[in-house]
Design an enzyme around this catalytic site. Sequence first.
Site, PDB file in Angstrom:
ATOM      1  N   TRP A   4       1.883   1.703  -3.530  1.00 22.37           N
ATOM      2  CA  TRP A   4       0.832   2.464  -4.175  1.00 22.37           C
ATOM      3  C   TRP A   4       1.010   4.105  -4.089  1.00 22.37           C
ATOM      4  CZ3 TRP A   4      -2.371   2.061  -8.066  1.00 22.37           C
ATOM      5  CH2 TRP A   4      -2.653   0.715  -8.392  1.00 22.37           C
ATOM      6  N   GLU A  61       0.937  -1.326  -0.064  1.00 24.24           N
ATOM      7  CA  GLU A  61      -0.009  -0.049   0.107  1.00 24.24           C
ATOM      8  C   GLU A  61       0.884   1.139   0.037  1.00 24.24           C
ATOM      9  OE1 GLU A  61      -3.085  -0.257  -0.498  1.00 24.24           O
ATOM     10  OE2 GLU A  61      -3.040  -2.162  -0.612  1.00 24.24           O
ATOM     11  N   TRP A  75      -8.894   8.777  -7.753  1.00 17.29           N
ATOM     12  CA  TRP A  75     -10.121   9.181  -8.301  1.00 17.29           C
ATOM     13  C   TRP A  75     -10.162   8.756  -9.777  1.00 17.29           C
ATOM     14  CZ3 TRP A  75     -15.059  10.595  -7.487  1.00 17.29           C
ATOM     15  CH2 TRP A  75     -15.223  10.846  -6.306  1.00 17.29           C
ATOM     16  N   ASN A  89     -11.176   3.488   3.353  1.00 16.79           N
ATOM     17  CA  ASN A  89     -10.705   3.353   2.041  1.00 16.79           C
ATOM     18  C   ASN A  89     -11.983   2.648   1.212  1.00 16.79           C
ATOM     19  OD1 ASN A  89      -9.027   2.640  -0.112  1.00 16.79           O
ATOM     20  ND2 ASN A  89      -9.049   0.582   0.508  1.00 16.79           N
ATOM     21  N   TRP A 113     -19.696  13.113 -19.636  1.00 20.21           N
ATOM     22  CA  TRP A 113     -20.237  13.583 -18.118  1.00 20.21           C
ATOM     23  C   TRP A 113     -21.465  14.289 -18.114  1.00 20.21           C
ATOM     24  CZ3 TRP A 113     -17.496  10.168 -15.528  1.00 20.21           C
ATOM     25  CH2 TRP A 113     -16.012  10.009 -15.654  1.00 20.21           C
ATOM     26  N   TRP A 154     -15.266  12.961 -12.659  1.00 18.48           N
ATOM     27  CA  TRP A 154     -14.560  12.677 -11.454  1.00 18.48           C
ATOM     28  C   TRP A 154     -13.644  13.859 -10.902  1.00 18.48           C
ATOM     29  CZ3 TRP A 154      -9.310  13.886 -11.890  1.00 18.48           C
ATOM     30  CH2 TRP A 154      -8.595  13.943 -13.256  1.00 18.48           C
TER      31      TRP A 154
END
Length: 468
Positions: free
Chosen positions: A273, A270, A377, A336, A301, A354
């Site tokens: 990431w 993690e 995102w 999360n 969108w 987004w």
Amino acid sequence: MGEVSLVWLRNDLRLADNPALFAAHQGGGEVLALYVHEAGSAVRAPGAAARWWLHHSLNALGKDLAEIGIKLLIRQGEAASVVCEVAREHGASQVFWNRRYAPAEREIDASVKTTLKEGGVDAHSFPGNVLVEPWEIATGQGKPYSVYTPFWKNLRNMHIPVPLGRPAAQGLLAYAEPDSGYQAPKWSVKLKPYWSIGEQAAALALTRFLDENLSDYPQGRDFPRREATSRLSPHLRFGEISVRQLWHTAQALAHADHRKQELVDKFLSELAWRDFNYHQLYHRTDIATAPMQPKYAAMPWRVAARDLAAWQQGRTGIPLVDAGMREMWETGFMQNRVRMLTASLLTKNLLVDWRQGEQWFWDCLIDADIANNPANWQWVAGSGMDASPYFRIFNPVTQGERFDAEGDYVRRWVPELDELPDPWIHQPWAAPGDVLAKAGVQLGSTYPLPIVDLKQSRQRALDAVRSL
DNA sequence: TTTTGAGTTGTTCGA
DNA sequence: GTCGAACAACTCAAA
């Protein structure tokens, strides 16, 4: 009068493992620290919740620095001029900082360096806020990574610098909280009980996580009410603890007891990431505004102000989503998995851009980070690097039944559904009338009807992406 | 250069 | 209730 060294602190509000501070201190002269609120510059200003955290973090830092005889100056303005001014005012001959990686930030830092040099002041920058710097890791062909797994396989075998210690005390300064002009907003009162801020609090949070929660981390992290995540993100965001400290402290556990290696690896992956997202931040243009996969620029969108507002305010009528949005509003944090769910609802079911969601999270989260907030995102929206496949659309009812089976999380944040029996807690709209009545729930009045049909909107999202 | 295997986090449908 | 397949190719990274 000896030499004066200035340390320009940014996202590294700590004494331990702070290469810039360490180097300045090693010079042996007087050390001064500086934080600049870079309002109005090209640097993305922290959101409202993060601003609150920052205020308290700077205060904690000022106290800690005073204890080793270093004064912390807090200024406002364009870094390019402020840093140079302060250096001149205090007769600093050297300025030190830890690097940052957004293109706009790097430009500013480069110009500060140039201006300082012109004034005869040396500038020194260090890696302090990532495991490996974005240009230190590359594919076999020397290209930036765009897939996470090979990035992780490479990173995990790289040498991660061992954390530095705290600089030794050079005396003691009296500390008085400076008048920063920051007016804590009223709503910030509600954040307070949930958090302890500062380097010592960060260290404590790490110890507690490794001692108490690591064994449940790989599975428990998915269950919003279990609080099995580390909750270190706001500390990491402001650098109250360094990612290298996290890496080595966790790794030490695995060295001491090899059975823990798998648990530790999950945590380290993690952290990787986070570095992967900094890698993107450095190599791509403006990840907060431009889709990393260009074809998403054509995504149809919807402009839907009311849907966006309902989502922001936690009244979509979909309990797990509303719970998450309210948790964030109340605490500045969201678990999360719930972040993924709420983001999936906005970008897929509601087909809202987004960037709108990213901006809202940026403003509400105490841990919103210049690399991780946009990259995550984009990951959910499908436009990111190594993003989830377009057909992966979360169903908040299914997710609720799987990860909040007893509805504890929903009941915690959506108390008006408290009396609703488990089978309906994640889908009150499907509950029989008498069940709702008995639970005191009146849909459309005490709790909203769902603003979208999950099934239909799922299909609409699939069609939209297929059209690209 | 070509080939090969793989790719964070899911859902739905039908057997 | 459980299980596997389909979802759609595509691109990346390494051999």
